[in-house]
Scaffold this motif. Structure first.
Motif, PDB file in Angstrom:
ATOM      1  N   GLN A  68       0.820  -1.199   0.000  1.00 47.49           N
ATOM      2  CA  GLN A  68       0.000   0.000   0.000  1.00 47.49           C
ATOM      3  C   GLN A  68       0.864   1.263   0.000  1.00 47.49           C
ATOM      4  OE1 GLN A  68      -2.462  -0.654   3.441  1.00 47.49           O
ATOM      5  NE2 GLN A  68      -3.989  -1.806   2.297  1.00 47.49           N
ATOM      6  N   ALA A  69       1.988   1.215   0.727  1.00 45.59           N
ATOM      7  CA  ALA A  69       2.885   2.373   0.771  1.00 45.59           C
ATOM      8  C   ALA A  69       3.556   2.610  -0.582  1.00 45.59           C
ATOM      9  CB  ALA A  69       3.949   2.163   1.847  1.00 45.59           C
ATOM     10  N   LEU A  70       3.690   1.533  -1.370  1.00 44.91           N
ATOM     11  CA  LEU A  70       4.355   1.664  -2.670  1.00 44.91           C
ATOM     12  C   LEU A  70       3.405   2.063  -3.796  1.00 44.91           C
ATOM     13  CD1 LEU A  70       6.743  -1.444  -2.739  1.00 44.91           C
ATOM     14  CD2 LEU A  70       7.353   0.939  -2.356  1.00 44.91           C
ATOM     15  N   LYS A  75       2.208   3.517  -9.341  1.00 38.68           N
ATOM     16  CA  LYS A  75       1.371   4.239 -10.303  1.00 38.68           C
ATOM     17  C   LYS A  75       2.227   5.131 -11.192  1.00 38.68           C
ATOM     18  CE  LYS A  75      -2.840   7.003 -10.598  1.00 38.68           C
ATOM     19  NZ  LYS A  75      -3.906   7.700  -9.828  1.00 38.68           N
ATOM     20  N   ALA A  76       3.247   5.778 -10.604  1.00 42.47           N
ATOM     21  CA  ALA A  76       4.145   6.642 -11.385  1.00 42.47           C
ATOM     22  C   ALA A  76       4.900   5.829 -12.430  1.00 42.47           C
ATOM     23  CB  ALA A  76       5.122   7.349 -10.452  1.00 42.47           C
ATOM     24  N   GLU A  91      11.143  -2.195 -13.854  1.00 45.93           N
ATOM     25  CA  GLU A  91      11.147  -1.140 -12.847  1.00 45.93           C
ATOM     26  C   GLU A  91      10.361  -1.557 -11.604  1.00 45.93           C
ATOM     27  OE1 GLU A  91      12.805   1.776 -12.800  1.00 45.93           O
ATOM     28  OE2 GLU A  91      13.773   1.135 -14.656  1.00 45.93           O
ATOM     29  N   MET A  92       9.284  -2.314 -11.808  1.00 46.94           N
ATOM     30  CA  MET A  92       8.492  -2.816 -10.672  1.00 46.94           C
ATOM     31  C   MET A  92       9.326  -3.771  -9.823  1.00 46.94           C
ATOM     32  SD  MET A  92       5.328  -1.676 -10.442  1.00 46.94           S
ATOM     33  CE  MET A  92       3.972  -1.008 -11.398  1.00 46.94           C
ATOM     34  N   SER A 205      -6.788   7.706   0.305  1.00 47.92           N
ATOM     35  CA  SER A 205      -6.195   8.847  -0.388  1.00 47.92           C
ATOM     36  C   SER A 205      -5.416   8.429  -1.633  1.00 47.92           C
ATOM     37  CB  SER A 205      -5.263   9.624   0.558  1.00 47.92           C
ATOM     38  OG  SER A 205      -4.168   8.813   0.957  1.00 47.92           O
ATOM     39  N   VAL A 206      -5.187   7.127  -1.783  1.00 45.64           N
ATOM     40  CA  VAL A 206      -4.428   6.621  -2.933  1.00 45.64           C
ATOM     41  C   VAL A 206      -5.344   5.753  -3.790  1.00 45.64           C
ATOM     42  CG1 VAL A 206      -2.428   5.280  -3.670  1.00 45.64           C
ATOM     43  CG2 VAL A 206      -2.317   6.608  -1.563  1.00 45.64           C
ATOM     44  N   LYS A 207      -5.574   6.149  -5.025  1.00 39.93           N
ATOM     45  CA  LYS A 207      -6.409   5.402  -5.952  1.00 39.93           C
ATOM     46  C   LYS A 207      -5.517   4.767  -7.011  1.00 39.93           C
ATOM     47  CE  LYS A 207     -10.153   7.025  -3.956  1.00 39.93           C
ATOM     48  NZ  LYS A 207     -11.044   6.169  -3.143  1.00 39.93           N
ATOM     49  N   THR A 208      -5.398   3.460  -6.985  1.00 40.16           N
ATOM     50  CA  THR A 208      -4.507   2.768  -7.915  1.00 40.16           C
ATOM     51  C   THR A 208      -5.204   1.527  -8.474  1.00 40.16           C
ATOM     52  OG1 THR A 208      -3.568   1.382  -6.169  1.00 40.16           O
ATOM     53  CG2 THR A 208      -2.495   3.502  -6.585  1.00 40.16           C
ATOM     54  N   PRO A 209      -4.647   0.940  -9.552  1.00 39.15           N
ATOM     55  CA  PRO A 209      -5.202  -0.316 -10.086  1.00 39.15           C
ATOM     56  C   PRO A 209      -5.213  -1.439  -9.069  1.00 39.15           C
ATOM     57  CG  PRO A 209      -3.722   0.701 -11.672  1.00 39.15           C
ATOM     58  CD  PRO A 209      -3.595   1.486 -10.395  1.00 39.15           C
ATOM     59  N   PHE A 210      -4.258  -1.395  -8.098  1.00 38.93           N
ATOM     60  CA  PHE A 210      -4.203  -2.428  -7.062  1.00 38.93           C
ATOM     61  C   PHE A 210      -5.509  -2.463  -6.263  1.00 38.93           C
ATOM     62  CE2 PHE A 210      -3.221  -3.588  -2.633  1.00 38.93           C
ATOM     63  CZ  PHE A 210      -2.728  -4.859  -2.825  1.00 38.93           C
TER      64      PHE A 210
END
Length: 367
Positions: A68-70, A75-76, A91-92, A205-210
């Motif tokens: 979650q912290a990553l 996303k970047a 890169e991942m 606060s973080v919206k990602t594909p995960f």
């Protein structure tokens, strides 16, 4: 399913031995052929396994927090290399290696349980066929075949034929009602556990594909369990329902006591902590002090929920300390003065306006 279960036949002996030990205990209370004796033996097997898996659960929590912290960095990377999937994957992997994060760590408890799950399936399948297995001799196999949970034999399945169910001394209607209810409860508990995680213990606060992936799994997993459940013996359904309830309770405890930063659960936790500190004028308990200490140490990196907590403490006349304790603001000021040697700070002269500087001062009258 039988083929997969056969791959884990090497563990059927220890699994059957554990069940027999618990059965001897419960059999003395409920009777050796009682469904309660055999059912509670399976429940106890689950509890024993889950207790042994607590270290893996702790590792899972840390891995999930790390993932979650990553999310912002991931996303970047996805946006930067959206047209180069190979570079994106490289890169991942580099990011995981640098941060010491393993995405598979969140699956450890499920993977560790799999051998026991399939071994139990293999044991119950042999009981249904009247065959000895592991340390279960013919007498114990016959006893287990006669054991029923609400009228359904522990070795019976929803898809069994009426002839096979009759051979186990039960009716097809009883078996299908009991298995259907257990399958529904198993799926609902799985759904509620995942929904509780998504709604309360995720950084909103973080919206990602995960997050979207986790939301999809919330609906997919219960359907998978429901479809597979019709081929599970009653004893396996007891096993899986018990482990789901354990997971739900274990997760509820973690959400209430150690919520994810930025989540709804953290907001609720810090609200309770603020109320506790306001009522007692201090923070009691090592766990609570550790939470406060972590928030203090973050400094300007605190999230909105943590900043609101520190601000609310100040409004109550309290100040959080580096060791996690909470003291009155006046005491914090006194401690600060004492630390500076008790020397009063020299006051700077009051700044004059431009007009005051230009006006000549009147000389003091002579006596």
């Amino acid at each position: 399913m039988d083929t997969i279960a056969g791959l884990f036949s090497f563990i059927t002996t220890p699994v059957s031995w554990i069940i027999v030990q618990f059965h001897s205990l419960y059999g003395a209370v409920f009777g050796p052929d009682s469904g309660w004796a055999w059912g509670l033996s399976i429940v106890s097997l689950v509890v024993l396994i889950r207790i042994c898996l607590i270290p893996l659960f702790v590792k899972q929590i840390k891995a999930t927090r790390g993932m979650q912290a990553l999310q912002p960095k991931m996303k970047a990377i996805q946006e930067r290399y959206k047209n180069d999937k190979q570079r994106q994957s490289e890169e991942m992997m580099k990011l995981y290696k640098e941060t010491g994060t393993n995405p598979l760590s969140s699956c450890l408890p499920i993977l560790a349980q799999s051998p026991f799950f399939f071994a139990l399936y293999h044991v119950l399948a042999n009981i249904a066929d009247g065959k000895t297995i592991g340390v279960l001799n013919q007498q114990l196999v016959d006893s287990a075949r006669e054991a029923k949970i609400f009228g359904a034999p522990i070795a019976a399945k929803f898809m069994d034929s009426s002839e096979k169910v009759a051979a186990l001394g039960a009716s097809l209607t009883d078996v299908r009602i009991v298995t259907a209810v257990m399958i529904v409860l198993m799926s609902l508990s799985q759904f509620y556990t995942q929904r509780q995680l998504m709604q309360k213990n995720v950084d909103l606060s973080v919206k990602t594909p995960f997050m979207q992936q986790q939301k999809m799994l919330m609906y997919i997993f219960p359907v998978i369990f429901a479809v597979m459940g019709i081929n599970f013996p009653v004893g396996v359904l007891v096993y899986w329902l018990t482990t789901n309830v354990w997971t739900m309770g274990q997760q509820m405890y973690v959400i209430n006591q150690n919520p994810t930063p930025g989540s709804k659960a953290q907001d609720q936790y810090l609200t309770r902590l603020l109320k506790h500190a306001s009522s007692h004028g201090e923070v009691k308990g090592r766990g609570k002090k550790k939470v406060v200490a972590v928030i203090v140490a973050k400094g300007p990196d605190r999230n909105d929920i943590e900043r609101k907590f520190i601000t609310s403490l100040s409004k109550q006349g309290l100040a959080a300390q580096a060791d996690g304790s909470v003291i009155k603001s006046s005491e914090a000021t006194a401690d600060s003065d004492a630390a500076s040697g008790g020397v009063a700070k020299r006051q700077q002269p009051k700044r004059q306006t431009k007009s005051q500087r230009q006006t000549p001062s009147k000389p003091s009258p002579k006596k």
